[in-house]
Design a protein around this motif. Structure first.
Motif, short mmCIF file in Angstrom:
data_model
loop_
_atom_site.label_atom_id
_atom_site.label_comp_id
_atom_site.label_asym_id
_atom_site.label_seq_id
_atom_site.Cartn_x
_atom_site.Cartn_y
_atom_site.Cartn_z
N ALA A 109 45.96 -14.59 54.35
CA ALA A 109 44.74 -14.78 53.58
C ALA A 109 43.49 -14.72 54.46
O ALA A 109 42.46 -14.18 54.06
CB ALA A 109 44.79 -16.11 52.83
N SER A 110 43.58 -15.28 55.67
CA SER A 110 42.41 -15.31 56.55
C SER A 110 41.99 -13.90 56.97
O SER A 110 40.80 -13.57 56.97
CB SER A 110 42.70 -16.16 57.79
OG SER A 110 42.87 -17.51 57.44
N VAL A 111 42.96 -13.07 57.34
CA VAL A 111 42.64 -11.70 57.76
C VAL A 111 42.11 -10.89 56.58
O VAL A 111 41.14 -10.13 56.72
CB VAL A 111 43.88 -11.02 58.37
CG1 VAL A 111 43.62 -9.54 58.61
CG2 VAL A 111 44.25 -11.70 59.69
N LEU B 88 32.84 -18.52 53.45
CA LEU B 88 31.60 -18.61 54.22
C LEU B 88 31.90 -18.82 55.70
O LEU B 88 31.27 -18.21 56.57
CB LEU B 88 30.73 -19.76 53.70
CG LEU B 88 29.93 -19.51 52.42
CD1 LEU B 88 29.27 -20.80 51.96
CD2 LEU B 88 28.89 -18.41 52.63
N ALA B 89 32.88 -19.70 55.99
CA ALA B 89 33.22 -19.99 57.38
C ALA B 89 33.79 -18.77 58.08
O ALA B 89 33.50 -18.53 59.27
CB ALA B 89 34.22 -21.15 57.44
N LEU B 90 34.59 -17.96 57.38
CA LEU B 90 35.22 -16.81 58.02
C LEU B 90 34.23 -15.71 58.36
O LEU B 90 34.59 -14.73 59.01
CB LEU B 90 36.35 -16.27 57.16
CG LEU B 90 37.65 -17.08 57.24
CD1 LEU B 90 38.74 -16.43 56.42
CD2 LEU B 90 38.11 -17.26 58.67
N LYS B 91 33.00 -15.85 57.90
CA LYS B 91 31.95 -14.95 58.38
C LYS B 91 31.55 -15.32 59.80
O LYS B 91 30.99 -14.50 60.54
CB LYS B 91 30.73 -15.07 57.45
CG LYS B 91 29.66 -14.01 57.66
CD LYS B 91 30.09 -12.65 57.19
CE LYS B 91 28.97 -11.63 57.28
NZ LYS B 91 29.38 -10.29 56.84
N GLY C 272 40.93 -19.57 61.12
CA GLY C 272 41.05 -19.85 59.69
C GLY C 272 42.48 -20.19 59.32
O GLY C 272 42.73 -21.14 58.57
N SER C 273 43.45 -19.42 59.84
CA SER C 273 44.86 -19.71 59.57
C SER C 273 45.29 -21.04 60.19
O SER C 273 46.03 -21.81 59.58
CB SER C 273 45.74 -18.58 60.12
OG SER C 273 45.48 -17.37 59.46
N LEU D 38 34.18 -24.99 57.75
CA LEU D 38 35.62 -24.95 57.60
C LEU D 38 36.18 -26.36 57.42
O LEU D 38 37.07 -26.59 56.59
CB LEU D 38 36.25 -24.28 58.82
CG LEU D 38 37.64 -23.67 58.70
CD1 LEU D 38 37.69 -22.62 57.59
CD2 LEU D 38 38.06 -23.05 60.03
N LEU D 39 35.66 -27.31 58.19
CA LEU D 39 36.11 -28.70 58.10
C LEU D 39 35.82 -29.28 56.72
O LEU D 39 36.67 -29.98 56.13
CB LEU D 39 35.44 -29.53 59.19
CG LEU D 39 35.76 -31.04 59.18
CD1 LEU D 39 37.25 -31.27 59.42
CD2 LEU D 39 34.93 -31.76 60.24
#
Length: 285
Positions: free
Chosen positions: A17-19, A85-88, A95-96, A154-155
């Motif tokens: 999902a993160s990728v 938003l965080a994965l930007k 993320g994983s 992310l937190l």
């Protein structure tokens, strides 16, 4: 053997999902990716439940609408909105790795919900898990693969989804799982929509093949296939099912390295080991 193949497939799909999100946010604003996913996935589940299955007595009552809305706010709007938003700003591998800390937050929040002191292993597991994320993140901060603000977002997402899980477990749900999931995803998209309209960056977005491939992957292999495998594993043995979460960070960093060119360093290995150790300690009876 009944858990081996489904367990590996679950961990492999869930970690992807993160990728998939990382690819999607290269084409559109993160909130646009989230909203498109929520409306298609939620609408599809509701259409299947009401139009094809013709589920009887499955329309929410006034109280259930409130429960669904709160669950949607925590589980979809805040968590998945914060995640995209965080994965930007952070690597897909982080993320994983962060998703693997969910059981630790859930154990801690469950203790607070039940008004008891967290057990030593719950507090110790959470400490080890957060320390592991910090170790794995350290070189990525220096090389612009992560930012402090991205990690904080992310937190917030991790705390929100853990709170959603505890809240979900506290409710005696009458509605079928498919109806609950469909409504909470769709309502979560509605709650997120005003923020998307204000800050979505529609002019800069590109609805190209990469975007639609990301949406497809997040809906079918992740939201549908991985969750079905997870439900199967839980029915077989809930305790053993949770052990497959240990593999998610390993798959996640492997995907990030192969597909995104993100580095795997000694810090990555040590940090992942700390997270896995924290998961083991936090779930120890």
């Amino acid at each position: 053997m009944r858990q081996l193949l489904p367990g590996f497939l679950f961990a492999a799909l869930w970690a992807s999902a993160s990728v998939a999100t990382k690819f999607g946010v290269q084409s559109v604003h993160p909130l646009i990716l989230a909203n498109v996913r929520f409306f298609i996935a939620g609408g599809g589940m509701l259409l299947f439940a009401y139009g094809i299955q013709r589920t009887q007595n499955a329309w929410p009552t006034r109280i259930e609408w409130r429960q669904l809305t709160l669950f949607a706010l925590l589980n979809t709007t805040i968590y998945l909105g914060a995640f995209v938003l965080a994965l930007k700003q952070v690597s897909a591998g982080i993320g994983s790795l962060s998703t693997a800390t969910n059981p630790l937050f859930i154990a801690l929040l469950s203790a607070l919900w039940l008004r008891r002191m967290p057990r030593w292993n719950e507090a110790g597991g959470l400490t080890l898990g957060l320390l592991g994320v910090g170790i794995a993140t350290y070189p990525l901060l220096q090389n612009s693969y992560a930012t402090v603000s991205g990690l904080l977002i992310l937190l917030i997402g991790m705390i929100s989804v853990s709170a959603a899980t505890v809240y979900y477990a506290s409710i005696q749900w009458r509605l079928p799982n498919l109806v609950i999931n469909g409504w909470q995803v769709f309502i979560g998209g509605l709650l997120l929509l005003p923020f998307t309209l204000v800050s979505g960056g529609f002019a800069e977005s590109q609805y190209d093949g990469r975007f639609w491939a990301s949406v497809f992957w997040l809906i079918l292999p992740v939201s549908v296939a991985a969750l079905q495998l997870w439900f199967y594993l839980i029915r077989q043995d809930p305790v053993r099912a949770s052990l497959w979460l240990f593999l998610c960070p390993i798959f996640g960093f492997a995907y990030s390295y192969v597909l995104m060119g993100e580095p795997i360093t000694l810090y990555t290995i040590i940090g992942t080991a700390f997270v896995i150790g924290g998961l083991w300690l936090g779930r120890k009876r």
